[in-house]
Every structure is written in structure tokens, then in C-alpha cells.
Design a protein around this motif. Structure first.
Motif, short mmCIF file in Angstrom:
data_model
loop_
_atom_site.label_atom_id
_atom_site.label_comp_id
_atom_site.label_asym_id
_atom_site.label_seq_id
_atom_site.Cartn_x
_atom_site.Cartn_y
_atom_site.Cartn_z
N THR A 37 0.85 -1.19 0.00
CA THR A 37 0.00 0.00 0.00
C THR A 37 0.89 1.25 0.00
N ALA A 38 0.24 2.41 -0.07
CA ALA A 38 0.98 3.67 0.05
C ALA A 38 1.74 3.71 1.37
N ARG A 39 1.14 3.22 2.44
CA ARG A 39 1.83 3.21 3.75
C ARG A 39 3.03 2.28 3.73
N ASP A 40 2.91 1.14 3.04
CA ASP A 40 4.04 0.21 2.95
C ASP A 40 5.21 0.84 2.20
N VAL A 41 4.92 1.54 1.09
CA VAL A 41 5.98 2.21 0.33
C VAL A 41 6.69 3.22 1.22
N THR A 42 5.90 4.00 1.94
CA THR A 42 6.48 5.01 2.84
C THR A 42 7.32 4.35 3.92
N GLY A 43 6.79 3.30 4.52
CA GLY A 43 7.53 2.59 5.56
C GLY A 43 8.83 1.98 5.04
N HIS A 44 8.80 1.51 3.80
CA HIS A 44 10.01 0.94 3.20
C HIS A 44 11.11 1.99 3.07
N VAL A 45 10.75 3.20 2.64
CA VAL A 45 11.76 4.25 2.49
C VAL A 45 12.22 4.75 3.87
N ILE A 46 11.32 4.78 4.83
CA ILE A 46 11.71 5.11 6.21
C ILE A 46 12.72 4.07 6.72
N ALA A 47 12.43 2.80 6.49
CA ALA A 47 13.35 1.75 6.91
C ALA A 47 14.70 1.92 6.23
N ALA A 56 26.14 4.12 8.75
CA ALA A 56 26.93 5.26 9.21
C ALA A 56 27.53 5.04 10.59
N THR A 57 26.82 4.30 11.42
CA THR A 57 27.24 4.15 12.82
C THR A 57 27.86 2.80 13.13
N GLY A 58 27.69 1.82 12.22
CA GLY A 58 28.18 0.48 12.50
C GLY A 58 27.25 -0.33 13.37
N ARG A 59 26.09 0.21 13.69
CA ARG A 59 25.11 -0.54 14.49
C ARG A 59 24.28 -1.44 13.58
N PRO A 60 23.62 -2.44 14.13
CA PRO A 60 22.78 -3.32 13.30
C PRO A 60 21.58 -2.55 12.74
N ALA A 61 21.20 -2.92 11.52
CA ALA A 61 19.99 -2.32 10.91
C ALA A 61 18.76 -2.92 11.59
N PRO A 62 17.65 -2.19 11.58
CA PRO A 62 16.43 -2.75 12.17
C PRO A 62 15.96 -3.95 11.37
N ASP A 63 15.30 -4.87 12.06
CA ASP A 63 14.73 -6.03 11.37
C ASP A 63 13.67 -5.55 10.38
N ALA A 64 13.66 -6.16 9.21
CA ALA A 64 12.67 -5.81 8.21
C ALA A 64 11.39 -6.61 8.49
N PRO A 65 10.29 -5.92 8.79
CA PRO A 65 9.04 -6.63 9.02
C PRO A 65 8.46 -7.11 7.70
N CYS A 66 7.52 -8.06 7.77
CA CYS A 66 6.92 -8.54 6.52
C CYS A 66 6.08 -7.44 5.87
N ARG A 67 5.57 -6.51 6.66
CA ARG A 67 4.83 -5.36 6.12
C ARG A 67 5.57 -4.09 6.53
N PRO A 68 6.27 -3.44 5.60
CA PRO A 68 7.07 -2.27 5.98
C PRO A 68 6.25 -1.08 6.47
N GLY A 69 4.94 -1.14 6.28
CA GLY A 69 4.08 -0.05 6.74
C GLY A 69 4.18 0.21 8.23
#
Length: 196
Positions: A37-47, A56-69
Motif C-alpha cells: 500500500t501507500a503506507r508500505d511504500v512510505t515505511g520501506h523508504v523510512i526503513a 553510518a554508525t556500524g550498528r545493526p539495521a532494524p529487522d525488516a518486518p513482513c509489512r514495511p508499513g
């Protein structure tokens, strides 16, 4: 802002404008990205901003949820602005020099990676515009830059199943339409701009 990051920041500005222009009743509208959805697209770019923050920091990236929204839940514009602000704050001169893996190219400095990262917010700006009824004309300079990047990274993305097959653009299509077709998106040719 470093001058050689100006394209990256322009792409983020465009995406922010698109997020800010989404009507409140269109967040669940289907997007050109299958099953998103539009929210999923937005959440994907936020992620994606949080993934860059991790680089940039060397920290772990957040886990990718099945729904990026989930990254854009509730107030999507505020969630975007928060992620962008945190990411920008981490892009110190030292962080921009940090070597990071970049597919078949091996390691590149983060600043070079960000130059190639114009593609993601730019094309998803178009996806969000199409999903929510906003004008979908993209910055021609960014389109040209993103198309060059797409030609380098598309094969790997297709191999990983993260990008569909290219489409054949209409005869005489402008560069935006050809870029979108290369990325598997069917689009009417963008309106011709009047001569300056």
C-alpha cells in the motif's frame, strides 16, 4: 550539506513532499509495488533511512518486518521526518568515509553509496504519487542519475527477486518513462515541459 550529496537530499525532499501530500484516506491505497500500500511504500523508504543510519554508525539495521508499513504507522510524515533527522545527524565526515559493502563493486565509501541511493527515494516517490493521486513528474536531473545507477544494480536486484523484469517503454518515451519501464513499472509518458 556536502555539495556532492545535493542530489541525495533533493531526492529525499521530493519523497517528503509526496508523503506530506498523501490524503488521509489514501494510505491503504494499492501502490505499483506488488502487495504494498501507500503506507508500505512510505515505511520501506523510512526503513531505508534507518539502514543508512546503521551503515553510518556500524550498528545493526532494524529487522525488516513482513509489512514495511509498520515504520509509517500513525503519523507517517512525522515518522519520516524523525528517521531522516536521525540519519542526517549520523552522516558525519568520518561516517561518510566509512567503507561499506556495495554488491559486486566491493566496498565503497558511504558518501559514494549515498550518491547511488538517489534511486530508491526517487522511484518510490513516483510509486507513492501513483498510489495517492499526486502529480508524478520527477526531477529530470535525478532521473538521469538514477537511471545510470539502475543499470548497475538491476541485475543483482532481479537475481534476488527484489525487482521484476523490465518492460518495453513506448516509442519516443522520455527518460522518466524509460527508467520506470526498466524497473518494471508501466507509466504514461510524463508531460512535456515547456521550453525555458
Amino acid at each position: 550539506m556536502a555539495p556532492n550529496l545535493s542530489g541525495y537530499h533533493r531526492a529525499l525532499d521530493l519523497f517528503e513532499d509526496m508523503v506530506g501530500g498523501v490524503p488521509g484516506d489514501r494510505w491503504s491505497a494499492p501502490s505499483p509495488c506488488p502487495e504494498w500500500t501507500a503506507r508500505d511504500v512510505t515505511g520501506h523508504v523510512i526503513a531505508g533511512q534507518y539502514a543508512i543510519l546503521a551503515l553510518a554508525t556500524g550498528r545493526p539495521a532494524p529487522d525488516a518486518p513482513c509489512r514495511p508499513g509498520v515504520f509509517a504507522a500513525d503519523d507517517a510524515l512525522q515518522a519520516w521526518r524523525t528517521a531522516r533527522k536521525e540519519c542526517d545527524a549520523a552522516l558525519t565526515p568520518e561516517a561518510l568515509r566509512r567503507p561499506i559493502p556495495f554488491g559486486t563493486l566491493g566496498e565503497v565509501p558511504l558518501i559514494d553509496f549515498l550518491g547511488a541511493s538517489v534511486l530508491e527515494p526517487l522511484v518510490h516517490s513516483w510509486d507513492l504519487a501513483r498510489a495517492t493521486g499526486q502529480p508524478a513528474r520527477l526531477d529530470p536531473g535525478l532521473v538521469h542519475h538514477a537511471f545510470a545507477t539502475a543499470q548497475v544494480v538491476a541485475a543483482g536486484l532481479r537475481r534476488d527477486g527484489r525487482l521484476g523484469p523490465a518492460l518495453t517503454p513506448p516509442r519516443g518515451a522520455d527518460e522518466q518513462t524509460r527508467l520506470l519501464a526498466f524497473l518494471g513499472r508501466a507509466a504514461e509518458p510524463a508531460a512535456t515541459r515547456p521550453a525555458d
